[in-house]
Structure formats: C-alpha cells, structure tokens
Design a protein around this motif. Structure first.
Motif, PDB file in Angstrom:
ATOM      1  N   ARG A  85       8.045  31.105  15.647  1.00 11.30           N
ATOM      2  CA  ARG A  85       7.662  31.923  14.484  1.00 11.30           C
ATOM      3  C   ARG A  85       8.558  31.654  13.288  1.00 11.30           C
ATOM      4  O   ARG A  85       8.089  31.436  12.170  1.00 11.30           O
ATOM      5  CB  ARG A  85       7.701  33.412  14.853  1.00 11.30           C
ATOM      6  N   GLU A  86       9.861  31.655  13.509  1.00  9.70           N
ATOM      7  CA  GLU A  86      10.809  31.499  12.399  1.00  9.70           C
ATOM      8  C   GLU A  86      10.694  30.124  11.735  1.00  9.70           C
ATOM      9  O   GLU A  86      10.743  30.026  10.518  1.00  9.70           O
ATOM     10  CB  GLU A  86      12.239  31.735  12.880  1.00  9.70           C
ATOM     11  N   ILE A  87      10.548  29.072  12.522  1.00  7.15           N
ATOM     12  CA  ILE A  87      10.465  27.732  11.931  1.00  7.15           C
ATOM     13  C   ILE A  87       9.143  27.562  11.189  1.00  7.15           C
ATOM     14  O   ILE A  87       9.095  26.943  10.123  1.00  7.15           O
ATOM     15  CB  ILE A  87      10.689  26.640  13.000  1.00  7.15           C
ATOM     16  N   ASP A  88       8.092  28.150  11.695  1.00  7.45           N
ATOM     17  CA  ASP A  88       6.822  28.139  10.964  1.00  7.45           C
ATOM     18  C   ASP A  88       6.977  28.882   9.634  1.00  7.45           C
ATOM     19  O   ASP A  88       6.542  28.401   8.590  1.00  7.45           O
ATOM     20  CB  ASP A  88       5.724  28.773  11.810  1.00  7.45           C
ATOM     21  N   GLU A  89       7.622  30.050   9.667  1.00  4.30           N
ATOM     22  CA  GLU A  89       7.806  30.844   8.449  1.00  4.30           C
ATOM     23  C   GLU A  89       8.720  30.159   7.438  1.00  4.30           C
ATOM     24  O   GLU A  89       8.480  30.224   6.236  1.00  4.30           O
ATOM     25  CB  GLU A  89       8.399  32.223   8.788  1.00  4.30           C
ATOM     26  N   GLU A  90       9.777  29.518   7.910  1.00  6.53           N
ATOM     27  CA  GLU A  90      10.777  28.940   7.009  1.00  6.53           C
ATOM     28  C   GLU A  90      10.454  27.523   6.565  1.00  6.53           C
ATOM     29  O   GLU A  90      10.735  27.155   5.422  1.00  6.53           O
ATOM     30  CB  GLU A  90      12.162  28.953   7.671  1.00  6.53           C
ATOM     31  N   LEU A  91       9.902  26.706   7.480  1.00 11.08           N
ATOM     32  CA  LEU A  91       9.749  25.281   7.193  1.00 11.08           C
ATOM     33  C   LEU A  91       8.339  24.750   7.441  1.00 11.08           C
ATOM     34  O   LEU A  91       8.115  23.542   7.375  1.00 11.08           O
ATOM     35  CB  LEU A  91      10.758  24.474   8.022  1.00 11.08           C
ATOM     36  N   GLU A 119      10.571  31.609   1.094  1.00 10.65           N
ATOM     37  CA  GLU A 119      11.843  32.295   1.361  1.00 10.65           C
ATOM     38  C   GLU A 119      13.042  31.340   1.388  1.00 10.65           C
ATOM     39  O   GLU A 119      14.184  31.773   1.372  1.00 10.65           O
ATOM     40  CB  GLU A 119      11.769  33.119   2.646  1.00 10.65           C
ATOM     41  N   ILE A 120      12.773  30.043   1.430  1.00  5.91           N
ATOM     42  CA  ILE A 120      13.833  29.039   1.501  1.00  5.91           C
ATOM     43  C   ILE A 120      13.953  28.325   0.161  1.00  5.91           C
ATOM     44  O   ILE A 120      12.989  27.747  -0.327  1.00  5.91           O
ATOM     45  CB  ILE A 120      13.547  28.013   2.622  1.00  5.91           C
ATOM     46  N   ALA A 121      15.151  28.360  -0.420  1.00 11.70           N
ATOM     47  CA  ALA A 121      15.389  27.703  -1.712  1.00 11.70           C
ATOM     48  C   ALA A 121      15.462  26.190  -1.556  1.00 11.70           C
ATOM     49  O   ALA A 121      14.976  25.452  -2.405  1.00 11.70           O
ATOM     50  CB  ALA A 121      16.667  28.227  -2.354  1.00 11.70           C
ATOM     51  N   GLU A 122      16.098  25.736  -0.459  1.00 12.43           N
ATOM     52  CA  GLU A 122      16.213  24.299  -0.236  1.00 12.43           C
ATOM     53  C   GLU A 122      16.590  24.005   1.206  1.00 12.43           C
ATOM     54  O   GLU A 122      17.162  24.832   1.900  1.00 12.43           O
ATOM     55  CB  GLU A 122      17.225  23.655  -1.184  1.00 12.43           C
ATOM     56  N   LYS A 123      16.261  22.785   1.625  1.00 15.91           N
ATOM     57  CA  LYS A 123      16.714  22.271   2.911  1.00 15.91           C
ATOM     58  C   LYS A 123      17.636  21.096   2.599  1.00 15.91           C
ATOM     59  O   LYS A 123      17.558  20.493   1.521  1.00 15.91           O
ATOM     60  CB  LYS A 123      15.554  21.838   3.795  1.00 15.91           C
ATOM     61  N   ALA A 124      18.510  20.782   3.539  1.00 16.27           N
ATOM     62  CA  ALA A 124      19.432  19.663   3.348  1.00 16.27           C
ATOM     63  C   ALA A 124      19.816  19.124   4.721  1.00 16.27           C
ATOM     64  O   ALA A 124      19.621  19.778   5.744  1.00 16.27           O
ATOM     65  CB  ALA A 124      20.678  20.122   2.597  1.00 16.27           C
ATOM     66  N   TRP A 125      20.353  17.917   4.716  1.00 16.68           N
ATOM     67  CA  TRP A 125      20.874  17.279   5.928  1.00 16.68           C
ATOM     68  C   TRP A 125      22.371  17.136   5.732  1.00 16.68           C
ATOM     69  O   TRP A 125      22.809  16.440   4.831  1.00 16.68           O
ATOM     70  CB  TRP A 125      20.211  15.923   6.157  1.00 16.68           C
ATOM     71  N   VAL A 169      22.664  17.143  10.473  1.00 13.44           N
ATOM     72  CA  VAL A 169      21.936  18.285  11.010  1.00 13.44           C
ATOM     73  C   VAL A 169      21.200  18.995   9.871  1.00 13.44           C
ATOM     74  O   VAL A 169      21.698  19.095   8.753  1.00 13.44           O
ATOM     75  CB  VAL A 169      22.885  19.248  11.774  1.00 13.44           C
ATOM     76  N   LEU A 170      20.012  19.484  10.188  1.00 11.20           N
ATOM     77  CA  LEU A 170      19.186  20.188   9.215  1.00 11.20           C
ATOM     78  C   LEU A 170      19.741  21.587   8.959  1.00 11.20           C
ATOM     79  O   LEU A 170      20.026  22.331   9.902  1.00 11.20           O
ATOM     80  CB  LEU A 170      17.750  20.306   9.737  1.00 11.20           C
ATOM     81  N   VAL A 171      19.877  21.932   7.691  1.00 14.36           N
ATOM     82  CA  VAL A 171      20.288  23.278   7.281  1.00 14.36           C
ATOM     83  C   VAL A 171      19.372  23.742   6.156  1.00 14.36           C
ATOM     84  O   VAL A 171      18.725  22.935   5.492  1.00 14.36           O
ATOM     85  CB  VAL A 171      21.765  23.325   6.822  1.00 14.36           C
ATOM     86  N   THR A 172      19.339  25.044   5.943  1.00  9.86           N
ATOM     87  CA  THR A 172      18.539  25.615   4.868  1.00  9.86           C
ATOM     88  C   THR A 172      19.381  26.630   4.106  1.00  9.86           C
ATOM     89  O   THR A 172      20.357  27.166   4.624  1.00  9.86           O
ATOM     90  CB  THR A 172      17.280  26.317   5.417  1.00  9.86           C
ATOM     91  N   ARG A 173      18.956  26.877   2.877  1.00 11.32           N
ATOM     92  CA  ARG A 173      19.611  27.888   2.044  1.00 11.32           C
ATOM     93  C   ARG A 173      18.537  28.817   1.500  1.00 11.32           C
ATOM     94  O   ARG A 173      17.541  28.371   0.951  1.00 11.32           O
ATOM     95  CB  ARG A 173      20.369  27.230   0.890  1.00 11.32           C
ATOM     96  N   SER A 174      18.746  30.110   1.697  1.00 12.29           N
ATOM     97  CA  SER A 174      17.817  31.110   1.177  1.00 12.29           C
ATOM     98  C   SER A 174      18.093  31.368  -0.293  1.00 12.29           C
ATOM     99  O   SER A 174      19.216  31.179  -0.765  1.00 12.29           O
ATOM    100  CB  SER A 174      17.967  32.428   1.952  1.00 12.29           C
ATOM    101  N   HIS A 175      17.091  31.827  -0.985  1.00  8.11           N
ATOM    102  CA  HIS A 175      17.262  32.196  -2.394  1.00  8.11           C
ATOM    103  C   HIS A 175      18.369  33.245  -2.515  1.00  8.11           C
ATOM    104  O   HIS A 175      18.479  34.145  -1.684  1.00  8.11           O
ATOM    105  CB  HIS A 175      15.957  32.768  -2.956  1.00  8.11           C
TER     106      HIS A 175
END
Length: 135
Positions: free
Chosen positions: A51-57, A102-108, A21-27
């Motif tokens: 809106r949020e997915i456009d802003e984050e990813l 705003e997102i430091a990294e994404k991961a699976w 599953v896709l996850v993200t980590r904020s700075h």
C-alpha cells in the motif's frame, strides 16, 4: 502505528541499485527517508509495504519477493523521535518509480549521503555499507 509493546513502527522498503539506495523526501521536510510507512489496523507488513509504495511511488511491490532485511530501533528519549522501530524489507517491484503528490522527490543515495537521512535510516545505511551493498 505501534505494535503490542507501544513502540511506533514503520515498514520500509530497501531498494539498492548500483551501490545506491532509494530514498524519498516529503514536502516540507529537509531529510530523506526510506520509502514506506505505518501499518493500518489489521495490516500485515506485506500489506503495508504494498500500500505505502503504491501511494508514495506508484509502483507495485511483489509481496512474494519480500525478504526481511532487518529491524532497526532507536530508544526512548532519543532527540530525533525515540522510541521508534523500522522493519525493513527488500522486494521486487513492477512499474516505474514515480513520486506521488505526497513525495517532493526521490533520490539514490550512497553511503556518503548518510548525513542527509534520519538517524534510524542512517542505521540501515550502516548495515547496507557493512554488507558491501552500499558504496
């Protein structure tokens, strides 16, 4: 933002690929979270997710493909940040998943990575695992 009962809510995207599953980590944060966020006044769940997915990813959610996966809650007095509610949807998207500033990294993550997410996200991991969608 909270709904009518005053419980803070997040609308989250559940994207599963290859049993992960896709996850993200904020700075500035150690834990990972499902992508998504809080509603702006007057927004629907679909508008919030788009809106949020456009802003984050930087990806475009297809609102017509959204399917409610589940609503997860932690109660009052929970040490992490209760009460809190997360309304989760699966949805198709267009575009590459590119973390914004705003997102430091994404991961699976697989189920074994559950300890690296928040408590409420862990509930989603449990549901995905029980449904056979997360290895």
């Amino acid at each position: 933002m909270a709904n009518g009962d005053g419980v803070p809510e997040k609308v989250a995207w559940v994207l599963v690929r290859d049993d992960s599953v896709l996850v993200t980590r904020s700075h500035g944060r150690d834990r990972f979270y499902l992508p998504g966020g809080h509603r702006e006044p007057g927004e629907s769940d679909g508008e919030t997710l788009v809106r949020e997915i456009d802003e984050e990813l930087r990806a475009a959610i297809d609102p017509g493909s959204m399917v409610h996966f589940g609503t997860f809650e932690i109660g009052e007095g929970h040490p992490e940040h209760g009460p809190f509610r997360m309304i989760c949807y699966t949805a198709d998207h267009r575009g590459e998943l590119i973390p914004s500033r705003e997102i430091a990294e994404k991961a699976w993550f697989r189920y074994a990575d559950r300890y690296r997410v928040s408590v409420i996200d862990g509930l989603v991991f449990d549901a995905l695992y029980e449904a056979g969608r997360l290895a």
